[in-house]
Design an enzyme around this catalytic site. Structure first.
Site, mmCIF file in Angstrom:
data_model
loop_
_atom_site.group_PDB
_atom_site.id
_atom_site.type_symbol
_atom_site.label_atom_id
_atom_site.label_comp_id
_atom_site.label_asym_id
_atom_site.label_seq_id
_atom_site.Cartn_x
_atom_site.Cartn_y
_atom_site.Cartn_z
ATOM 1 N N HIS A 4 1.204 -0.885 0.114
ATOM 2 C CA HIS A 4 -0.070 -0.207 0.027
ATOM 3 C C HIS A 4 1.251 1.394 0.205
ATOM 4 O O HIS A 4 1.764 0.924 0.620
ATOM 5 C CB HIS A 4 -0.882 0.453 1.486
ATOM 6 C CG HIS A 4 -1.670 -0.902 2.182
ATOM 7 N ND1 HIS A 4 -1.271 -1.708 2.298
ATOM 8 C CD2 HIS A 4 -3.205 -0.599 1.007
ATOM 9 C CE1 HIS A 4 -2.676 -2.791 2.752
ATOM 10 N NE2 HIS A 4 -3.478 -2.108 1.636
ATOM 11 N N ASP A 15 1.493 1.721 3.580
ATOM 12 C CA ASP A 15 3.517 0.925 4.047
ATOM 13 C C ASP A 15 4.557 1.722 3.466
ATOM 14 O O ASP A 15 5.656 0.791 4.871
ATOM 15 C CB ASP A 15 3.283 -0.154 3.497
ATOM 16 C CG ASP A 15 1.631 -0.685 3.866
ATOM 17 O OD1 ASP A 15 0.956 -0.891 4.377
ATOM 18 O OD2 ASP A 15 1.235 -2.186 2.669
HETATM 19 C C1 XUL Z 1 -7.141 -6.089 4.927
HETATM 20 C C2 XUL Z 1 -6.932 -7.046 3.848
HETATM 21 C C3 XUL Z 1 -5.769 -5.651 2.506
HETATM 22 C C4 XUL Z 1 -5.929 -5.709 1.063
HETATM 23 C C5 XUL Z 1 -5.027 -5.110 0.791
HETATM 24 O O1 XUL Z 1 -8.220 -7.444 5.533
HETATM 25 O O2 XUL Z 1 -6.539 -7.896 3.272
HETATM 26 O O3 XUL Z 1 -4.755 -5.584 3.250
HETATM 27 O O4 XUL Z 1 -5.923 -6.756 1.399
HETATM 28 O O5 XUL Z 1 -5.664 -3.821 1.343
#
Ligand code: XUL
Ligand code: CO
Length: 429
Positions: free
Chosen positions: A93, A96
């Site tokens: 993300h 992150d």
């Molecule tokens: C949340 C989840 C996220 C997604 C990416 O439960 O799974 O981490 O994978 O945003």
């Protein structure tokens, strides 16, 4: 002399099943499994939970973390881990990898600077990007959702954030772009207009699809369904719900799904159900291979370790034709007591090894062909004259009523043979 055992910490860890170059069902293991390490749990999460703070004490979290120097240190550690476990892909993300700045422009610049670090490290190591995504849920501006927010300024801000990380994903050669619902959902209908919020979400996704075509991104856009958490009710509840949503906004040919094991079970489905349904609907994309805890009703994001479950999931992926742009991402975190750096290495390596073992189980099931034979026989009538005429729209209710009367048929039930099939399955585990 004592024999070296698994419990001697100095015994080097070796893969027992994962041989990246080994051919399995027409592709190498590495091509079949397409492993990815996620950035958020492994490098961004400090080990906190609702009742307590940091346990891991990673150097890049010291003094609250948040500096660009620490973001670079984190990237060094991340690429070191990718190399240690021989992971071909990673996922991230925007928040992150780089700290939020004082303005969106500064946040985006921070993300871009770490993107440059990634570009160099990817070229040096050969590690590739499976997918990028935007964190549209942590900051308080998103507490009432991003695209589904009652304030269009928040929608615009989220759009600007997605543009930056989607462009970066494209420039880094990412193979997919993921949208997980974050806080796109609600807590109470007393303050929520569902119809409006769905239209907003449909509009947002349409903008992302338009942008994909504008920049010439060749990968897939994926939605990751989840039924609840953080919202009481998430709009992307499960695969079926997402498909209905895509159809309503005319996006079912443009967007696929990233299916997570623990999200499937929270929605009351098995992992393999969600994969099979996505395949049947033509929207299977990628998976997050982590598991929940049978006794806990929330998303525990544990590393996978249930071989039969994993084999069934991989079997459904084979039935879907295997991965194309997708892969097998470990959206999994250590337990917060696992504070040694090698815990992170072992968690990933053991999970990869077990996936490889599950793939070998799947190979035996596919090569035996028993299941497909059984299904062909069970549905054989639908390939015959009557079945084809019904499905081909050649029979009305009147026609069928007349046909049954004329033939005087009395269909006899046949065994579903579930226990026999379960025994068949257990032969390969
Ligand atoms: C949340 C989840 C996220 C997604 C990416 O439960 O799974 O981490 O994978 O945003
Ligand atoms: Co996930």
């Amino acid at each position: 002399m004592s024999k070296k055992s698994f419990f001697d910490r100095e015994t080097p860890f070796e893969y027992r099943w994962y041989e990246p170059g080994r051919m399995v069902l027409g592709k190498t293991m590495a091509e079949q499994l397409r492993f990815a390490v996620c950035y958020w749990h492994s490098f961004a999460w400090p080990g906190s939970d609702t009742f307590g703070g940091e346990t891991f004490m990673r150097p890049w979290h010291a003094d609250g973390g948040g500096s660009m120097k620490q973001a670079r240190q984190k990237a060094d550690a991340a690429f070191e881990l990718f190399g240690l476990v021989n992971a071909p892909f990673f996922t991230f993300h925007d928040r992150d990898i780089a700290p939020e700045g004082a303005s969106l422009a500064e946040s985006n610049r921070n993300v871009r600077k770490i993107g440059e670090v990634f570009e160099k490290k990817m070229a040096q190591t050969g590690v590739k990007l499976l997918w990028g995504t935007a964190n549209l849920f942590s900051h308080r501006r998103y507490m009432a959702g991003a695209a589904s927010n009652p304030d269009p300024e928040v929608f615009a801000y989220a759009a600007a954030q997605v543009k930056n990380v989607f462009d970066l994903t494209h420039e880094l050669g990412g193979e997919n772009y993921v949208l997980w619902g974050g806080r796109e959902g609600y807590e109470t209908l007393l303050n929520t207009a569902i119809g409006r919020e769905l239209d907003q979400l449909g509009r947002f996704l349409t903008l992302v699809v338009e942008h994909k075509h504008k920049i010439g991104f060749k990968g897939a856009i994926l939605i990751e369904p989840k039924p609840a958490e953080p919202s009481k009710h998430q709009y992307d509840f499960d695969v079926a719900t997402v498909f209905g949503f895509l159809q309503r906004y005319g996006l079912e040919k443009e967007v696929k799904v990233n299916i997570e094991q623990n999200h499937a079970t929270l929605a009351g489905h098995s992992f393999e159900h969600e994969i099979a349904l996505a395949n049947a609907l033509g929207i299977f994309g990628s998976i997050d291979m982590n598991r929940g805890d049978e006794l806990l009703g929330w998303d525990t994001d544990q590393f996978p370790n249930n071989l039969p479950q994993m084999a069934l999931a991989l079997l459904e992926i084979q039935r879907a034709g295997g991965f194309t742009t997708g892969g097998l991402n470990f959206d999994a975190k250590l337990r917060r007591q696992s504070i040694d750096p090698d815990d992170l290495v072992i968690a990933h390596a053991e999970a990869m090894d077990l996936c490889a073992r599950a793939l070998l189980v799947t190979e035996k099931m596919v090569e035996d062909g028993g299941l497909e034979r059984h299904l062909r026989e069970r549905y054989a009538g639908w390939d015959g004259k009557l079945g084809r005429e019904i499905l081909g729209g050649k029979k009305s209710l009147d026609d069928l009523a007349a046909w049954v009367e004329k033939k005087g048929i009395d269909p006899q039930p046949r065994s579903g043979r579930q226990e026999w099939l379960e025994a068949w399955l257990n032969r390969w585990i």
